[in-house]
Scaffold this motif. Sequence first.
Motif, short mmCIF file in Angstrom:
data_model
loop_
_atom_site.label_atom_id
_atom_site.label_comp_id
_atom_site.label_asym_id
_atom_site.label_seq_id
_atom_site.Cartn_x
_atom_site.Cartn_y
_atom_site.Cartn_z
N SER A 1 14.89 -30.69 -31.92
CA SER A 1 14.00 -31.38 -32.84
C SER A 1 14.73 -32.57 -33.42
CB SER A 1 13.55 -30.43 -33.96
OG SER A 1 14.66 -30.00 -34.72
N ARG A 2 13.98 -33.53 -33.90
CA ARG A 2 14.60 -34.71 -34.52
C ARG A 2 13.68 -35.23 -35.62
NH1 ARG A 2 17.15 -39.81 -31.99
NH2 ARG A 2 18.48 -40.50 -33.70
N SER A 3 13.70 -34.52 -36.73
CA SER A 3 12.87 -34.92 -37.85
C SER A 3 13.48 -36.09 -38.63
CB SER A 3 12.63 -33.74 -38.79
OG SER A 3 13.87 -33.22 -39.24
N LYS A 4 14.80 -36.20 -38.56
CA LYS A 4 15.50 -37.32 -39.19
C LYS A 4 16.38 -38.01 -38.16
CE LYS A 4 15.77 -35.43 -43.89
NZ LYS A 4 16.68 -35.08 -45.01
N THR A 5 16.54 -39.31 -38.30
CA THR A 5 17.33 -40.08 -37.34
C THR A 5 18.74 -39.52 -37.18
OG1 THR A 5 16.10 -42.08 -37.82
CG2 THR A 5 18.25 -42.37 -36.79
N GLU A 6 19.33 -39.07 -38.28
CA GLU A 6 20.74 -38.70 -38.25
C GLU A 6 21.03 -37.30 -37.74
OE1 GLU A 6 18.97 -39.59 -40.85
OE2 GLU A 6 19.39 -38.40 -42.64
N ASN A 7 20.01 -36.46 -37.60
CA ASN A 7 20.23 -35.07 -37.20
C ASN A 7 19.52 -34.72 -35.91
OD1 ASN A 7 21.73 -34.53 -39.56
ND2 ASN A 7 19.85 -34.14 -40.71
N PHE A 8 20.18 -33.91 -35.10
CA PHE A 8 19.60 -33.54 -33.79
C PHE A 8 20.07 -32.13 -33.45
CE2 PHE A 8 17.29 -34.13 -30.14
CZ PHE A 8 18.00 -34.29 -28.96
N PRO A 9 19.49 -31.11 -34.05
CA PRO A 9 19.91 -29.74 -33.78
C PRO A 9 19.44 -29.23 -32.42
CG PRO A 9 18.07 -29.77 -35.31
CD PRO A 9 18.47 -31.19 -35.10
N LEU A 10 20.27 -28.39 -31.82
CA LEU A 10 19.97 -27.75 -30.54
C LEU A 10 19.89 -26.25 -30.77
CD1 LEU A 10 19.85 -28.00 -27.33
CD2 LEU A 10 22.29 -27.43 -27.41
N THR A 11 18.78 -25.65 -30.37
CA THR A 11 18.58 -24.22 -30.56
C THR A 11 18.48 -23.50 -29.22
OG1 THR A 11 17.46 -24.52 -32.68
CG2 THR A 11 17.08 -22.44 -31.53
N ILE B 1 21.12 -31.97 -21.44
CA ILE B 1 20.14 -30.93 -21.77
C ILE B 1 18.86 -31.57 -22.31
CG2 ILE B 1 19.71 -28.86 -23.13
CD1 ILE B 1 22.76 -28.57 -23.44
N TYR B 2 18.99 -32.31 -23.39
CA TYR B 2 17.87 -33.02 -24.02
C TYR B 2 18.40 -34.31 -24.60
CZ TYR B 2 14.02 -29.60 -24.08
OH TYR B 2 12.99 -28.76 -23.74
N TYR B 3 17.50 -35.26 -24.79
CA TYR B 3 17.86 -36.46 -25.49
C TYR B 3 16.68 -36.93 -26.34
CZ TYR B 3 15.37 -39.22 -21.92
OH TYR B 3 14.42 -39.74 -21.08
N SER B 4 17.00 -37.84 -27.26
CA SER B 4 16.00 -38.34 -28.19
C SER B 4 16.20 -39.83 -28.37
CB SER B 4 16.15 -37.63 -29.54
OG SER B 4 15.37 -38.26 -30.53
N ALA B 5 15.12 -40.58 -28.24
CA ALA B 5 15.21 -42.04 -28.38
C ALA B 5 15.01 -42.49 -29.82
CB ALA B 5 14.17 -42.71 -27.48
N ALA B 6 14.45 -41.62 -30.64
CA ALA B 6 14.20 -41.96 -32.06
C ALA B 6 13.71 -40.69 -32.74
CB ALA B 6 13.17 -43.07 -32.17
N ALA B 7 13.55 -40.77 -34.04
CA ALA B 7 13.02 -39.61 -34.78
C ALA B 7 11.66 -39.22 -34.21
CB ALA B 7 12.91 -39.95 -36.26
N ASP B 8 11.48 -37.92 -34.04
CA ASP B 8 10.23 -37.34 -33.53
C ASP B 8 9.94 -37.65 -32.06
OD1 ASP B 8 8.79 -38.04 -36.74
OD2 ASP B 8 9.61 -36.14 -36.01
#
Lengths: 113, 113
Positions: A67-77, A46-53
Amino acid sequence: DAGITQSPRYKITETGRQVTLMCHQTWSHSYMFWYRQDLGHGLRLIYYSAAADITDKGEVPDGYVVSRSKTENFPLTLESATRSQTSVYFCASSDTLSGNTIYFGEGSWLTVV
Amino acid sequence: AQTVTQSQPEMSVQEAETVTLSCTYDTSENNYYLFWYKQPPSRQMILVIRQEAYKQQNATENRFSVNFQKAAKSFSLKISDSQLGDTAMYFCASSSNTGKLIFGQGTTLQVKP
C-alpha cells in the motif's frame, strides 16, 4: 538522518503468520520499490509504486500485498508467510530528478520457520 | 520485456591489477539507464556507476569505468588498480522510463592480495 530506512532489520516468524515490513524515505521520491534477494542470487522485483495510491506488480508479487497511502511510506505485507519467502527484502526509492538512480535501504532479513 | 545477463558468476583478480566484468542487456525502450551496483558481505547495495543510454561517452568514477556499446547492448565494468575492498558481488542493472530496475544475476569478485 535523511535517507531510506527499513524496519525491522531482522525478523523470525512462523509459517502462516502475517508479517509487515516497513519502509520510510525522507527524499519525497516518487517511485518506491520492494525487492527480494535469495541467497546467492540477484534481486527480483516484488511490487513498485510510481506515486501515492499507485502500485503495480513486479516479477514475483504472489503472496505479498503493498500500500502507499503516503509518499514517504511503502509497507510490504506477507499475508500468510511461507518458508519460500525466507529472504532478504530491500526497499528502494528513486525520482526522475535523481536521474532514475535507485537508492536502497539496508535490507530486512526475514526467516520463516 | 527487459532482461539483463551477467555471464560470469565468479571472477578473481590480483590486488592492483585491472578486471572487467561483463553485462549484456535487452530492452525495447529508447530512453533507459544502466547501472552497476556493488554488494559487499554486509548486503548493502552501493551504486558504483551510472550510464544514460542517450550519452555516447562512457561514464567514469575514479577507478571504475564502463564500456558502453549501445548497438551490441553491452555494458561492461572495468575496475582499475583493484583493492581488497573491491571484493563483493557486482550487479548490472537496467531501468526504463517506468523506473523499474531489472538486475542481472550478479558476479562475485574476489580481489587477492
